[in-house]
Design a protein around this motif. Structure first.
Motif, short mmCIF file in Angstrom:
data_model
loop_
_atom_site.label_atom_id
_atom_site.label_comp_id
_atom_site.label_asym_id
_atom_site.label_seq_id
_atom_site.Cartn_x
_atom_site.Cartn_y
_atom_site.Cartn_z
N ALA A 102 -12.89 10.99 4.38
CA ALA A 102 -13.62 10.99 5.66
C ALA A 102 -14.58 12.17 5.73
O ALA A 102 -15.73 12.04 6.18
CB ALA A 102 -12.62 11.02 6.82
N VAL A 103 -14.12 13.34 5.29
CA VAL A 103 -14.98 14.53 5.32
C VAL A 103 -16.10 14.39 4.28
O VAL A 103 -17.27 14.66 4.55
CB VAL A 103 -14.15 15.81 5.07
N ASN A 104 -15.75 13.95 3.07
CA ASN A 104 -16.75 13.87 2.00
C ASN A 104 -17.81 12.80 2.27
O ASN A 104 -18.96 12.96 1.87
CB ASN A 104 -16.06 13.58 0.66
N HIS A 105 -17.41 11.70 2.93
CA HIS A 105 -18.35 10.59 3.08
C HIS A 105 -18.75 10.30 4.52
O HIS A 105 -19.57 9.44 4.77
CB HIS A 105 -17.74 9.31 2.47
N GLY A 118 -14.04 22.60 -2.06
CA GLY A 118 -14.87 22.87 -3.23
C GLY A 118 -16.26 23.30 -2.79
O GLY A 118 -16.50 23.51 -1.60
N LYS A 119 -17.17 23.39 -3.76
CA LYS A 119 -18.52 23.87 -3.44
C LYS A 119 -19.21 22.94 -2.43
O LYS A 119 -19.78 23.39 -1.44
CB LYS A 119 -19.33 23.94 -4.74
N ASP A 120 -19.13 21.65 -2.70
CA ASP A 120 -19.81 20.69 -1.82
C ASP A 120 -18.90 19.58 -1.31
O ASP A 120 -19.37 18.69 -0.61
CB ASP A 120 -20.97 20.02 -2.58
N ARG A 121 -17.67 19.57 -1.74
CA ARG A 121 -16.76 18.49 -1.37
C ARG A 121 -15.37 19.05 -1.10
O ARG A 121 -14.99 20.07 -1.66
CB ARG A 121 -16.62 17.48 -2.54
N LEU A 122 -14.60 18.35 -0.27
CA LEU A 122 -13.17 18.63 -0.21
C LEU A 122 -12.55 18.04 -1.47
O LEU A 122 -12.87 16.92 -1.87
CB LEU A 122 -12.53 17.97 1.02
N ILE A 123 -11.63 18.80 -2.07
CA ILE A 123 -11.01 18.36 -3.32
C ILE A 123 -9.51 18.17 -3.09
O ILE A 123 -8.84 19.03 -2.51
CB ILE A 123 -11.22 19.40 -4.45
N ASP A 124 -9.02 17.05 -3.59
CA ASP A 124 -7.60 16.69 -3.44
C ASP A 124 -6.79 17.44 -4.49
O ASP A 124 -6.47 16.90 -5.55
CB ASP A 124 -7.49 15.17 -3.64
N THR A 125 -6.44 18.70 -4.20
CA THR A 125 -5.87 19.57 -5.22
C THR A 125 -4.35 19.58 -5.25
O THR A 125 -3.76 20.02 -6.25
CB THR A 125 -6.36 21.00 -5.03
N LEU A 162 0.83 -1.22 0.00
CA LEU A 162 0.00 0.00 0.00
C LEU A 162 0.85 1.25 0.00
O LEU A 162 1.88 1.33 0.68
CB LEU A 162 -0.89 0.04 1.24
N LEU A 163 0.40 2.22 -0.77
CA LEU A 163 0.87 3.59 -0.65
C LEU A 163 -0.29 4.32 0.04
O LEU A 163 -1.34 4.53 -0.59
CB LEU A 163 1.17 4.19 -2.03
N LEU A 164 -0.09 4.65 1.29
CA LEU A 164 -1.18 5.23 2.06
C LEU A 164 -1.12 6.75 1.95
O LEU A 164 -0.17 7.37 2.41
CB LEU A 164 -1.06 4.80 3.52
N ASP A 165 -2.13 7.33 1.30
CA ASP A 165 -2.20 8.78 1.18
C ASP A 165 -3.07 9.31 2.32
O ASP A 165 -4.29 9.10 2.32
CB ASP A 165 -2.77 9.18 -0.19
N VAL A 166 -2.41 9.96 3.28
CA VAL A 166 -3.12 10.40 4.47
C VAL A 166 -4.11 11.51 4.13
O VAL A 166 -5.22 11.57 4.68
CB VAL A 166 -2.09 10.85 5.55
N ASN A 167 -3.72 12.38 3.22
CA ASN A 167 -4.65 13.43 2.80
C ASN A 167 -5.90 12.85 2.15
O ASN A 167 -7.02 13.32 2.38
CB ASN A 167 -3.94 14.38 1.82
N ASN A 168 -5.71 11.80 1.35
CA ASN A 168 -6.87 11.18 0.70
C ASN A 168 -7.82 10.57 1.73
O ASN A 168 -9.05 10.60 1.54
CB ASN A 168 -6.42 10.11 -0.29
N ILE A 169 -7.25 10.00 2.78
CA ILE A 169 -8.12 9.46 3.84
C ILE A 169 -8.93 10.61 4.45
O ILE A 169 -10.16 10.49 4.65
CB ILE A 169 -7.30 8.77 4.95
N TYR A 170 -8.25 11.71 4.72
CA TYR A 170 -8.94 12.84 5.35
C TYR A 170 -10.05 13.38 4.42
O TYR A 170 -11.18 13.63 4.86
CB TYR A 170 -7.94 13.95 5.69
N VAL A 171 -9.70 13.54 3.15
CA VAL A 171 -10.68 14.05 2.17
C VAL A 171 -11.89 13.12 2.11
O VAL A 171 -13.05 13.56 2.14
CB VAL A 171 -10.01 14.22 0.79
#
Lengths: 258, 280
Positions: free
Chosen positions: B185-188, B215-222, B174-183
């Motif tokens: 978790a907030v979005n879902h 973003g407007k309705d979601r956190l975006i992994d920018t 696994l390549l664990l992207d911690v930011n992706n987990i956070y995004v």
């Protein structure tokens, strides 16, 4: 639930085909779908902006974005690399700007230079290799980054002025159609506009003619005196430009230097 | 399976981006490795490959892909795989990674990391594709958890359950992207700590850190912001559970001077070190 059916519907939804995602997601997903719908387009517009930098300057931002969106709607991406997505953009621009042929030619030039930048490496022939060549029977191999396209307009001059941040000339139709020749020297993509006689010569060599056969063709086209001089001048130009990467005797396969 | 991905490689790295090429070519940059986007170098030749070869002489390189599409129902692109293998064989990278997502169907390529339903069918397909990739590459793949902006009604397991089963069945890491987990978790609305507890810690070989945008309705992994405090806090939690693994910061837009990214990397070093001291 079939993954392939979902992915086909998702693709359709991205490209605005008449499909519904209601079978796969609930109403809460509408905002998420919008994120993907937007990201797909933003990514492709950014790709075109990066590749077609001078075309963007020539058209202006608003017109370029409109053209990019038209291209994205008509031409979904197929390759795994974004590097090839711009390949058909010049064609789209030719359809969008039928009365401004310099636009598509500028786009071709932008795209060809971009492709040359990451094209195969091939060293030009060394000066030592040019000694004692039997030119009559010599076959020439051009660098694999070489590309050529018909030029009806002064797109090359426009591109150069934009690159130098000078005021570009007005678009104009050339008195006689020529061509734009693109290749890479070392790591630097470059181009020049070539006359019809050089296009004729390049096409002969690319088709497999020996240099001797090219001389005969040029003599037939221009007369003996001018034909021989032209052949020598063109060979000198190609060597100087680093366009020739291998020389072989008739019947031998040229081997490129790397 | 061969390749470096089976070894536990620690250290701290950065994504190699064009504005920093000169820093890496002319100076001594205090990183343990760099990561590059594989597709940017799966090209025939030219300056990018030349620069990468020079940097490879100074730093270990990790290859991180965005176009393998391990979630494609119609399988992998063999031409793509063989190009990636040629690059990997040339560079001998630390890792070869890609994302748990799909980008391609029937010749269409979205060039975006699209979400998968977490179902048994999708798991079968993902595992078959990863197995093929590992077979061709002769390396253990690292698969990254994605940022997602929607969930499917057919989901029958959580993302971390899916990742656990995927690792178990394919032997991938696994390549664990911690930011992706956070995004995510907030979005879902899931608990990011439950996510960390659910992934197989012994299969994590690399960690990504990055920033996001609202973003407007979601956190975006920018990847266009510094790593925010919320992600640093989750990284500290991840360190406690996973221990020392290769960690790097991704920045793909609004790229700052290298010194700013190195300062962020020092925060990661500090948090990982705190965890080690606490464990001692």
């Amino acid at each position: 639930m079939s993954l392939s059916a979902m992915q086909r519907d998702f693709r359709g939804w991205l490209i605005d085909a008449p499909v519904s995602m209601a079978e796969w997601v609930d109403a809460d997903a509408r905002a998420g779908l919008a994120v993907y719908h937007n990201a797909y387009r933003v990514q492709l517009v950014d790709c075109l902006r990066d590749t077609f930098e001078k075309t963007l300057l020539w058209l202006g931002n608003d017109e370029f974005i409109d053209a990019a969106r038209a291209h994205i709607e008509s031409t979904p991406p197929h390759g795994w690399t974004l590097g090839v997505y711009g390949d058909g953009f010049a064609h789209t621009l030719a359809e969008l700007y039928p009365n401004d042929p310099e636009v598509a030619e500028l786009a071709w030039l932008d795209c060809a230079l971009s492709r040359a930048f990451e094209g195969p490496d091939a060293a030009p022939v060394s000066p030592e290799r040019l000694v004692a060549v039997d030119w009559d029977n010599a076959g020439l191999l051009f660098t694999p980054t070489m590309q050529i396209a018909v030029a009806r307009t002064n797109a090359g001059a426009i591109w150069s002025a934009l690159s130098a941040q000078d005021d570009p000339p007005m678009a104009a139709i050339l008195p006689e159609p020529g061509a734009m020749l693109v290749w890479r020297q070392d790591f630097t993509p470059c181009f020049r506009t070539v006359q019809a006689i050089e296009t004729f010569a390049l096409e002969h060599i690319v088709a497999g003619a020996t240099f001797g056969a090219l001389c005969l063709a040029l003599i037939e086209r221009c007369g003996e005196e001018i034909g021989v001089v032209e052949a020598g001048a063109l060979l000198g130009q190609w060597i100087g430009d680093g366009l020739i990467t291998a020389i072989s005797l008739y019947g031998q396969q040229p081997t490129a230097q790397r | 399976m061969t390749g470096n991905s089976d070894a536990t490689i620690q250290g701290f790295g950065l994504g190699l981006r064009t504005p920093h090429y000169q820093d890496f070519l002319t100076g001594t940059v205090p990183v343990d490795f760099v990561e590059v986007i594989s597709e940017n170098f799966m090209i025939d030749g030219g300056k990018p490959r030349h620069i990468l070869d020079q940097i490879r002489e100074r730093h270990p390189v990790a290859l991180h892909g965005v176009s393998m599409s391990v979630g494609s129902a119609d399988g992998l692109d063999h031409g793509y795989l063989h190009r990636l293998k040629a690059l990997a064989d040339h560079l001998d990278p630390l890792f070869v990674s890609d994302h748990l997502c799909w980008t391609r169907i029937e010749g269409f390529n979205s060039h975006d990391l699209l979400p998968l339903p977490y179902t048994d069918e999708a798991l079968d397909i993902v595992c078959a594709n990863i197995a093929l990739a590992q077979d061709v590459l002769q390396r253990t793949m690292l698969i990254e958890n994605p940022s997602t902006y929607l969930q499917f009604t057919a989901d029958s397991m959580t993302e971390w359950q899916f990742l656990d089963a995927m690792c178990d069945r394919t032997g991938c890491a696994l390549l664990l992207d911690v930011n992706n987990i956070y995004v995510g978790a907030v979005n879902h609305g899931f608990d990011p700590i439950a996510y960390l507890d659910g992934v197989p810690a012994d299969r994590v070989r690399q960690i990504h850190l990055a920033g996001h945008s609202q973003g407007k309705d979601r956190l975006i992994d920018t990847h266009d912001q510094p790593v925010p405090p919320s992600v640093w806090a989750l990284y500290a939690d991840a360190c406690r559970r996973i221990g020392p693994v290769a960690t790097m910061i991704e920045r793909d837009d609004d790229i700052p001077p290298l010194a700013e990214l190195l300062a962020e990397l020092d925060i990661a070093r500090s948090l990982a070190s705190d965890d080690r001291k606490a464990a001692a």
